[in-house]
Scaffold this motif. Sequence first.
Motif, PDB file in Angstrom:
ATOM      1  N   TRP A  16      15.009   3.018  -2.199  1.00  0.00           N
ATOM      2  CA  TRP A  16      13.661   2.877  -2.737  1.00  0.00           C
ATOM      3  C   TRP A  16      13.015   4.253  -2.903  1.00  0.00           C
ATOM      4  O   TRP A  16      13.187   5.143  -2.089  1.00  0.00           O
ATOM      5  CB  TRP A  16      12.783   2.024  -1.813  1.00  0.00           C
ATOM      6  CG  TRP A  16      12.737   2.547  -0.419  1.00  0.00           C
ATOM      7  CD1 TRP A  16      11.972   3.563   0.084  1.00  0.00           C
ATOM      8  CD2 TRP A  16      13.530   2.105   0.679  1.00  0.00           C
ATOM      9  NE1 TRP A  16      12.227   3.784   1.412  1.00  0.00           N
ATOM     10  CE2 TRP A  16      13.169   2.895   1.803  1.00  0.00           C
ATOM     11  CE3 TRP A  16      14.497   1.104   0.822  1.00  0.00           C
ATOM     12  CZ2 TRP A  16      13.756   2.701   3.048  1.00  0.00           C
ATOM     13  CZ3 TRP A  16      15.067   0.936   2.069  1.00  0.00           C
ATOM     14  CH2 TRP A  16      14.698   1.729   3.152  1.00  0.00           C
ATOM     15  N   HIS A  71      22.567  -2.534   0.057  1.00  0.00           N
ATOM     16  CA  HIS A  71      21.340  -2.186  -0.659  1.00  0.00           C
ATOM     17  C   HIS A  71      20.380  -3.375  -0.656  1.00  0.00           C
ATOM     18  O   HIS A  71      19.186  -3.243  -0.356  1.00  0.00           O
ATOM     19  CB  HIS A  71      21.697  -1.782  -2.089  1.00  0.00           C
ATOM     20  CG  HIS A  71      20.538  -1.660  -3.019  1.00  0.00           C
ATOM     21  ND1 HIS A  71      19.939  -2.759  -3.604  1.00  0.00           N
ATOM     22  CD2 HIS A  71      19.868  -0.571  -3.479  1.00  0.00           C
ATOM     23  CE1 HIS A  71      18.939  -2.364  -4.371  1.00  0.00           C
ATOM     24  NE2 HIS A  71      18.884  -1.047  -4.317  1.00  0.00           N
ATOM     25  N   ASP A  72      20.902  -4.565  -0.952  1.00  0.00           N
ATOM     26  CA  ASP A  72      20.053  -5.750  -1.037  1.00  0.00           C
ATOM     27  C   ASP A  72      19.508  -6.155   0.328  1.00  0.00           C
ATOM     28  O   ASP A  72      18.363  -6.613   0.442  1.00  0.00           O
ATOM     29  CB  ASP A  72      20.832  -6.907  -1.659  1.00  0.00           C
ATOM     30  CG  ASP A  72      21.119  -6.674  -3.141  1.00  0.00           C
ATOM     31  OD1 ASP A  72      20.458  -5.803  -3.741  1.00  0.00           O
ATOM     32  OD2 ASP A  72      22.012  -7.353  -3.681  1.00  0.00           O
ATOM     33  N   MET A  75      16.732  -3.721   1.099  1.00  0.00           N
ATOM     34  CA  MET A  75      15.581  -3.999   0.251  1.00  0.00           C
ATOM     35  C   MET A  75      14.894  -5.301   0.641  1.00  0.00           C
ATOM     36  O   MET A  75      13.679  -5.436   0.516  1.00  0.00           O
ATOM     37  CB  MET A  75      16.014  -4.047  -1.213  1.00  0.00           C
ATOM     38  CG  MET A  75      16.385  -2.693  -1.794  1.00  0.00           C
ATOM     39  SD  MET A  75      15.055  -1.479  -1.679  1.00  0.00           S
ATOM     40  CE  MET A  75      13.852  -2.180  -2.811  1.00  0.00           C
ATOM     41  N   HIS A  78      12.735  -4.359   3.468  1.00  0.00           N
ATOM     42  CA  HIS A  78      11.672  -3.466   2.988  1.00  0.00           C
ATOM     43  C   HIS A  78      10.629  -4.204   2.158  1.00  0.00           C
ATOM     44  O   HIS A  78       9.426  -4.102   2.424  1.00  0.00           O
ATOM     45  CB  HIS A  78      12.294  -2.343   2.170  1.00  0.00           C
ATOM     46  CG  HIS A  78      11.308  -1.381   1.592  1.00  0.00           C
ATOM     47  ND1 HIS A  78      10.703  -0.401   2.343  1.00  0.00           N
ATOM     48  CD2 HIS A  78      10.801  -1.258   0.346  1.00  0.00           C
ATOM     49  CE1 HIS A  78       9.875   0.300   1.581  1.00  0.00           C
ATOM     50  NE2 HIS A  78       9.918  -0.208   0.360  1.00  0.00           N
ATOM     51  N   ASN A  79      11.077  -4.950   1.164  1.00  0.00           N
ATOM     52  CA  ASN A  79      10.150  -5.589   0.229  1.00  0.00           C
ATOM     53  C   ASN A  79       9.389  -6.749   0.832  1.00  0.00           C
ATOM     54  O   ASN A  79       8.226  -6.984   0.496  1.00  0.00           O
ATOM     55  CB  ASN A  79      10.909  -6.084  -1.005  1.00  0.00           C
ATOM     56  CG  ASN A  79      11.358  -4.941  -1.895  1.00  0.00           C
ATOM     57  OD1 ASN A  79      10.804  -3.850  -1.849  1.00  0.00           O
ATOM     58  ND2 ASN A  79      12.384  -5.193  -2.697  1.00  0.00           N
TER      59      ASN A  79
END
Length: 204
Positions: A16, A71-72, A75, A78-79
């Motif tokens: 990110w 990565h997912d 994320m 995080h998201n």
Amino acid sequence: FLHSILNLKKLKFPPWGSYEKENEIKYKFFVVDCLGIAQARTELVKDALEWQADYILFLDPDMKFDSLFLHDLIMSIHNTFVKNIKGGFSEKIMMMGGLYFFRTPPFYPMLMKWEETIHKYIKNYSEGVIEVDATGFGCMLINTKLFKEISEPWFVHSENVTEDVYFCRKVREKGISIYVDTQIKCGHMGTFEVTEDIYKASQL
């Protein structure tokens, strides 16, 4: 599995925003050869703690995942749970797993809720991040601080409980939440690859 791992190593972190080079996330692969899955997971945790890792990602050798898997997962943490932060993880989220299914019929998802005295599989789940009482560790990202809060033994495998469910029970007893992002899907390799499509077809 090896092909998935090689693709995983090509990723650049963090995924990110912009970041300074010295803040780039570092990662290391650990492989253990132990007698028993409980001992293997314990040794991996000790290696991760010795390396002073912030997180440990469990990946079983019968898992198949794409190059964006880690990565997912990052994320997703995080998201969903971190707002207005340019980098790093949320300390509030200690466990986040991907979705996969049993290798044998009826191919239930590795998502469980505690009901009375047993864990029951969540057969109908929503898309996105859900909270569970237990899940498999075939693809699971865990904050290493959790292993300092949970007393040993972390993993015990017996006829009555698998080592991952045993750990999940101890985590839930501490009042700590366990999450799975059902949009992050992994194949489970046996005589063939079990996917979400296989599971849904078997329920018709």
